[in-house]
Design a protein around this motif. Sequence first.
Motif, PDB file in Angstrom:
ATOM      1  N   UNK A   1       0.824  -1.211   0.000  1.00 21.62           N
ATOM      2  CA  UNK A   1       0.000   0.000   0.000  1.00 21.62           C
ATOM      3  C   UNK A   1       0.854   1.255   0.000  1.00 21.62           C
ATOM      4  N   UNK A   2       2.153   1.083   0.235  1.00 21.49           N
ATOM      5  CA  UNK A   2       2.983   2.270   0.442  1.00 21.49           C
ATOM      6  C   UNK A   2       4.434   1.942   0.148  1.00 21.49           C
TER       7      UNK A   2
ATOM      8  N   UNK B   1       4.640   6.479   1.967  1.00 21.72           N
ATOM      9  CA  UNK B   1       3.901   7.233   0.951  1.00 21.72           C
ATOM     10  C   UNK B   1       2.948   6.287   0.245  1.00 21.72           C
ATOM     11  N   UNK B   2       1.712   6.726   0.092  1.00 20.79           N
ATOM     12  CA  UNK B   2       0.748   5.883  -0.604  1.00 20.79           C
ATOM     13  C   UNK B   2       1.231   5.639  -2.033  1.00 20.79           C
TER      14      UNK B   2
END
Lengths: 159, 201
Positions: free
Chosen positions: B137-138, B195-196
């Motif tokens: 996710x990141x 960070x996404x």
Amino acid sequence: MMKPLFLVVFLTLFSSKIMAQEVAVFDNYANLEKAILSEKNTTYVVNFWATWCAPCVKELPYFEQLNLENKKVKVVLVSLDFKDQYEAKLIPFVKRKNLQSQVVLLTDKDYNNWLPMVNNEWSGAIPATLILHQNQKIFVEKSFENFSDLNEFVTKNIN
Amino acid sequence: MKKVSLFIAVIAVFFFSSFAVNVPVPYKIGDKATDFKLKSVDGKMYSMADYKNAKGFIIVFTCNHCPFAKKYEDRINDLAKKYKPQGYILLAINPNDPIAQPDDNYEAMQVRAKEKAFAFPYLVDEGQKIYPQYGATKTPHVFLLDKNRIVKYIGAIDDNVDSAADVKEKYLENAIAALENGKNPSPETTKAIGCSIKTKK
């Protein structure tokens, strides 16, 4: 006698307008929660963001508008900026954008400990938003598209 | 009556599962991870299957632009160098869409890999097909796999993004050590900010 007093009043008024808000720093999430998210009758909309996070910066105006227009909630912007960039980046940013919602800096690096306190499902990506409403916690790990997207989400969850 | 409720239950399961088809379920500990064939900054294609004698794989979703990922660049490079001779192969995958995040395009990756003398393949998730299967996710987001590509650890590299010197727990290295000793890592998952992942609009 009147003149200096007038000047003082004028300067005070003027400076309070241009002075940015004080940004409190917390090195522990539990302490932050206790200090600023603990009023029982307040509904908090807590946004986790950072100046280095582009999608976060993009959605900040929606949170500012929410804070201004939705009287049922209090917006708190929890910055996850790096500690050494407090003076260099965060403060100038808050000033430049003239942020009106309460901004705090959280430097708690023990993510594995405090992220689950916010929400167990949070992977750690930001932006992320938490609503605290009457002992309920509503959490979402996403960006909002625009103000009405955010406002509808908040309204839906607090009514 | 029982039959009716069973019937309803079956329909309900079918109904709900049919909506979930397009969203892959993120890997959990014990799942078998997919292999891939992705292009690195050297222009060559890399797969886990290429490493016949590997004891395990360190898959790091990371990128150029993210300040969090940057703070870990040197540590990722050190890990790659340290563990390759021990049979643990580090493969970094940039999951971001190059249009949504131009700093993470292929040319920028090549420049960064050269500047920092990356000792590991720095791969492009072309078409963003791999990261959703892993459930990344990141950036950074780490998945430790054993030699059979079974997921053994998911999460952060360590517990201090700001300073490698002040790290108290080296989550990833401890997980590799556990694998070496035939044990399950503890913890098996950790959380960290990142960070996404930037997706195609």
